[in-house]
Design a protein around this motif. Structure first.
Motif, PDB file in Angstrom:
ATOM      1  N   ALA A 108     -22.554  42.693  -1.681  1.00 39.97           N
ATOM      2  CA  ALA A 108     -22.831  41.402  -2.248  1.00 39.97           C
ATOM      3  C   ALA A 108     -24.155  40.963  -2.002  1.00 39.97           C
ATOM      4  O   ALA A 108     -24.755  39.898  -2.351  1.00 39.97           O
ATOM      5  N   ARG A 109     -24.973  41.768  -1.099  1.00 39.22           N
ATOM      6  CA  ARG A 109     -26.284  41.345  -0.485  1.00 39.22           C
ATOM      7  C   ARG A 109     -27.225  42.159  -0.930  1.00 39.22           C
ATOM      8  O   ARG A 109     -28.487  41.937  -0.790  1.00 39.22           O
ATOM      9  N   LEU A 110     -26.988  43.175  -1.815  1.00 37.77           N
ATOM     10  CA  LEU A 110     -27.832  44.273  -2.081  1.00 37.77           C
ATOM     11  C   LEU A 110     -28.394  43.841  -3.561  1.00 37.77           C
ATOM     12  O   LEU A 110     -27.726  43.357  -4.180  1.00 37.77           O
ATOM     13  N   ALA A 111     -29.810  44.069  -3.644  1.00 38.65           N
ATOM     14  CA  ALA A 111     -30.333  43.744  -4.791  1.00 38.65           C
ATOM     15  C   ALA A 111     -29.727  44.835  -5.971  1.00 38.65           C
ATOM     16  O   ALA A 111     -29.549  44.310  -6.958  1.00 38.65           O
ATOM     17  N   ASP A 112     -29.639  46.093  -5.737  1.00 40.42           N
ATOM     18  CA  ASP A 112     -28.814  46.999  -6.315  1.00 40.42           C
ATOM     19  C   ASP A 112     -27.630  47.445  -5.654  1.00 40.42           C
ATOM     20  O   ASP A 112     -27.621  48.452  -4.715  1.00 40.42           O
ATOM     21  N   PRO A 113     -26.571  46.864  -6.091  1.00 40.31           N
ATOM     22  CA  PRO A 113     -25.245  47.302  -5.482  1.00 40.31           C
ATOM     23  C   PRO A 113     -24.441  48.841  -5.761  1.00 40.31           C
ATOM     24  O   PRO A 113     -23.743  49.053  -5.215  1.00 40.31           O
ATOM     25  N   THR A 114     -25.252  49.510  -6.699  1.00 34.25           N
ATOM     26  CA  THR A 114     -24.475  50.632  -7.165  1.00 34.25           C
ATOM     27  C   THR A 114     -24.522  51.874  -6.379  1.00 34.25           C
ATOM     28  O   THR A 114     -23.592  52.621  -6.207  1.00 34.25           O
ATOM     29  N   ARG A 115     -25.427  51.592  -5.272  1.00 37.10           N
ATOM     30  CA  ARG A 115     -25.392  52.765  -4.168  1.00 37.10           C
ATOM     31  C   ARG A 115     -24.589  52.149  -2.676  1.00 37.10           C
ATOM     32  O   ARG A 115     -24.921  52.653  -1.815  1.00 37.10           O
ATOM     33  N   THR A 116     -23.864  51.076  -3.004  1.00 35.94           N
ATOM     34  CA  THR A 116     -23.522  50.532  -1.719  1.00 35.94           C
ATOM     35  C   THR A 116     -22.670  51.547  -0.972  1.00 35.94           C
ATOM     36  O   THR A 116     -22.895  51.618   0.424  1.00 35.94           O
ATOM     37  N   VAL A 117     -21.809  52.178  -1.622  1.00 33.50           N
ATOM     38  CA  VAL A 117     -20.971  53.052  -0.726  1.00 33.50           C
ATOM     39  C   VAL A 117     -21.815  54.388  -0.133  1.00 33.50           C
ATOM     40  O   VAL A 117     -21.713  54.486   1.018  1.00 33.50           O
ATOM     41  N   ALA A 118     -22.712  55.041  -1.015  1.00 32.19           N
ATOM     42  CA  ALA A 118     -23.438  56.022  -0.465  1.00 32.19           C
ATOM     43  C   ALA A 118     -24.152  55.525   0.594  1.00 32.19           C
ATOM     44  O   ALA A 118     -24.527  56.436   1.592  1.00 32.19           O
ATOM     45  N   GLU A 119     -24.983  54.752   0.137  1.00 34.93           N
ATOM     46  CA  GLU A 119     -25.928  54.090   1.342  1.00 34.93           C
ATOM     47  C   GLU A 119     -25.366  53.722   2.640  1.00 34.93           C
ATOM     48  O   GLU A 119     -25.823  53.952   3.712  1.00 34.93           O
ATOM     49  N   THR A 120     -24.060  53.039   2.573  1.00 34.53           N
ATOM     50  CA  THR A 120     -23.622  52.401   3.752  1.00 34.53           C
ATOM     51  C   THR A 120     -22.911  53.630   4.572  1.00 34.53           C
ATOM     52  O   THR A 120     -23.087  53.574   5.862  1.00 34.53           O
ATOM     53  N   GLU A 121     -22.386  54.622   3.812  1.00 34.31           N
ATOM     54  CA  GLU A 121     -22.177  55.863   4.472  1.00 34.31           C
ATOM     55  C   GLU A 121     -23.014  56.589   5.123  1.00 34.31           C
ATOM     56  O   GLU A 121     -22.924  57.267   6.235  1.00 34.31           O
ATOM     57  N   ARG A 122     -24.134  56.733   4.631  1.00 32.22           N
ATOM     58  CA  ARG A 122     -25.264  57.342   4.999  1.00 32.22           C
ATOM     59  C   ARG A 122     -25.753  56.534   6.478  1.00 32.22           C
ATOM     60  O   ARG A 122     -25.975  57.217   7.305  1.00 32.22           O
ATOM     61  N   ALA A 123     -25.723  55.309   6.559  1.00 33.54           N
ATOM     62  CA  ALA A 123     -26.013  54.448   7.493  1.00 33.54           C
ATOM     63  C   ALA A 123     -25.068  54.755   8.686  1.00 33.54           C
ATOM     64  O   ALA A 123     -25.562  54.745   9.941  1.00 33.54           O
ATOM     65  N   LEU A 124     -23.825  54.723   8.292  1.00 29.83           N
ATOM     66  CA  LEU A 124     -22.978  54.751   9.459  1.00 29.83           C
ATOM     67  C   LEU A 124     -22.619  56.112  10.043  1.00 29.83           C
ATOM     68  O   LEU A 124     -22.508  56.398  11.218  1.00 29.83           O
ATOM     69  N   TYR A 125     -22.757  57.142   9.023  1.00 28.33           N
ATOM     70  CA  TYR A 125     -22.214  58.516   9.383  1.00 28.33           C
ATOM     71  C   TYR A 125     -23.365  59.641   9.473  1.00 28.33           C
ATOM     72  O   TYR A 125     -22.944  60.763  10.010  1.00 28.33           O
ATOM     73  N   GLU A 126     -24.349  59.507   8.799  1.00 31.59           N
ATOM     74  CA  GLU A 126     -25.586  60.379   8.897  1.00 31.59           C
ATOM     75  C   GLU A 126     -26.575  59.926   9.672  1.00 31.59           C
ATOM     76  O   GLU A 126     -27.014  60.585  10.682  1.00 31.59           O
ATOM     77  N   ASP A 127     -27.228  58.840   9.411  1.00 31.37           N
ATOM     78  CA  ASP A 127     -28.358  58.706  10.192  1.00 31.37           C
ATOM     79  C   ASP A 127     -28.031  57.872  11.434  1.00 31.37           C
ATOM     80  O   ASP A 127     -28.783  57.679  12.360  1.00 31.37           O
ATOM     81  N   ARG A 128     -26.703  57.193  11.453  1.00 36.69           N
ATOM     82  CA  ARG A 128     -26.233  56.440  12.672  1.00 36.69           C
ATOM     83  C   ARG A 128     -27.256  55.289  13.021  1.00 36.69           C
ATOM     84  O   ARG A 128     -27.487  54.966  14.010  1.00 36.69           O
ATOM     85  N   SER A 129     -27.727  54.761  11.833  1.00 38.59           N
ATOM     86  CA  SER A 129     -28.394  53.591  12.222  1.00 38.59           C
ATOM     87  C   SER A 129     -27.707  52.237  12.068  1.00 38.59           C
ATOM     88  O   SER A 129     -28.118  51.238  12.584  1.00 38.59           O
ATOM     89  N   LEU A 130     -26.361  52.438  11.847  1.00 40.18           N
ATOM     90  CA  LEU A 130     -25.279  51.344  11.935  1.00 40.18           C
ATOM     91  C   LEU A 130     -24.181  52.230  12.608  1.00 40.18           C
ATOM     92  O   LEU A 130     -23.878  53.539  12.900  1.00 40.18           O
ATOM     93  N   VAL A 131     -23.446  51.199  13.607  1.00 36.81           N
ATOM     94  CA  VAL A 131     -22.425  51.604  14.269  1.00 36.81           C
ATOM     95  C   VAL A 131     -21.221  50.707  14.615  1.00 36.81           C
ATOM     96  O   VAL A 131     -21.523  49.786  14.559  1.00 36.81           O
ATOM     97  N   ARG A 132     -20.048  51.267  14.406  1.00 37.32           N
ATOM     98  CA  ARG A 132     -18.629  50.489  14.392  1.00 37.32           C
ATOM     99  C   ARG A 132     -18.245  50.656  15.629  1.00 37.32           C
ATOM    100  O   ARG A 132     -18.054  51.591  16.414  1.00 37.32           O
TER     101      ARG A 132
END
Length: 396
Positions: A57-81
């Motif tokens: 809802a907050r991305l200028a280009d939401p088409t890569r929401t899933v790919a980019e969020t998974e990257r941040a959470l599970y590859e780069d670990r720049s986000l953590v749950r």
């Protein structure tokens, strides 16, 4: 928290601040999930889909929401749950883990471990020394594997399968498995975090991973830092808002407000606070905007006192019985309706205002519905906590 001449901050300005700082106005949208999480401090993670829908809802280009969020959470670990405020699962920027752990996790962690040991003792289960052996073995296995489910860890450490009776003789008696309770304790202690789910981005079945290393911070300093970051995004807010969002005692809230030299302002609800240097007026975005936010979105759940953006008479429709907000339609900083995804993928929405919102606003809302439909695609999303309005719209 200097008083002086307190400036009045009205509803219109609060909505303008929300639009810009929560990345909801068109000109304020973000380029990446890390920017979204950093702007909001935390994304609700109790329902996995909320994280992605809130980011999209907050991305200028939401088409890569899933790919980019998974990257941040599970590859780069720049986000953590991990567990955070009010003993709730959130997604944080990784650099905030030490602050969250010290400011909100330590007290909860001590209570959770004591509760586990007490329940095991009542059931005649092994003692604390035994549990310590099991957890050290489980953590070692998790480090070797990288990520693992509880069942996978139990193959390496069979004692995780041990069971004990909880609340014997009471109507809510049940059987608890050591793995379930222990991993929860290790989570609130900041030693393990949720890893990649077994299924898609909507799955609630998570693997576990060893938590990223972080320094041990002074509790008071960590509380001040967390409050400062949140107040910069959500201020002005009342003392009650702060106590509710953090889950702290009122003495902790007041100490943190003093530590960051928060400034008092006048709100319709009474006294509110902003961070130092944030007293000046904030203008509304130049263009009108609309947004479709998911259930448990951090904006909708950001304050305890919500009348300035959500009419109280709509709460029975938009919240479940436990106080969890469902999917909401926003227009220029206020909630105007609800939305849901139907079985065929259609995004259905409804304006709750009796007189409507006008043709231009409806066009904005429909464009947002198309944005959601476009990036969600074939995935079907059912909120974990369903509300009357969402269930009615989803049913068609």
């Amino acid at each position: 928290m200097g008083d002086g001449q307190q400036r009045y901050v009205g509803v219109a300005e609060r909505r303008a601040r929300l639009a810009l700082r929560h990345r909801l106005a068109g000109t304020a949208r973000a380029a990446a999930p890390e920017e979204v999480a950093g702007s909001l401090v935390a994304l609700h993670g109790t329902d996995p889909a909320t994280v992605y829908l809130a980011v999209g809802a907050r991305l200028a280009d939401p088409t890569r929401t899933v790919a980019e969020t998974e990257r941040a959470l599970y590859e780069d670990r720049s986000l953590v749950r991990m567990h955070g405020m009010r003993h709730t699962v959130f997604v944080f920027p990784t650099d905030l883990t030490a602050v969250v752990h010290a400011s909100t996790g330590l007290v909860v962690a001590a209570r959770e471990r004591a509760s586990l040991l007490k329940d095991m003792a009542k059931a005649g289960a092994p003692d604390a020394a035994w549990l310590k052996e099991v957890e050290e073995s489980a953590l070692a296995a998790l480090a070797r594997r990288g990520q693992a489910t509880a069942a996978e860890l139990a193959r390496d450490e069979p004692r995780l399968r041990e069971q004990f009776v909880y609340a014997a003789g009471k109507r809510y008696e049940g059987i608890h498995t050591v793995s379930t309770r222990l991993l929860r304790v290790l989570g609130v202690e900041g030693r393990v975090v949720r890893g990649r789910p077994l299924g898609s981005w909507t799955s609630t079945q998570f693997r576990w991973a060893v938590a990223p290393e972080h320094p041990e911070l002074d509790v008071a300093q960590a509380q001040a830092e967390l409050l400062r970051r949140w107040l910069a995004v959500c201020g002005p807010a009342t003392e009650g808002d702060l106590k509710w969002w953090t889950g702290w005692k009122v003495t902790d809230v007041r100490r943190a407000l003093a530590a960051v030299d928060a400034r008092a302002v006048r709100l319709d609800e009474g006294t509110g606070y902003v961070v130092e240097g944030d007293v000046d007026p904030v203008a509304a975005p130049a263009e009108p905007w609309a947004a479709l936010l998911p259930g448990l979105d951090p904006t909708a759940m950001g304050w305890q006192e919500r009348d300035w953006y959500l009419p109280p008479e709509w709460r029975p429709l938009l919240f479940d019985g436990s106080g969890n907000v469902g999917p909401t339609v926003w227009l220029d900083g206020r909630v105007v309706g609800a939305w849901a995804q139907r079985a065929d993928g259609e995004i259905a929405w409804r304006v709750l205002e009796p007189r409507g919102v006008g043709r231009e606003a409806e066009t904005l809302i429909e464009a947002e519905a198309e944005r959601v439909r476009g990036w969600v695609g074939a995935t079907r999303v059912t909120p974990r906590f369903r509300t009357p309005s969402e269930k009615e719209l989803a049913a068609g």
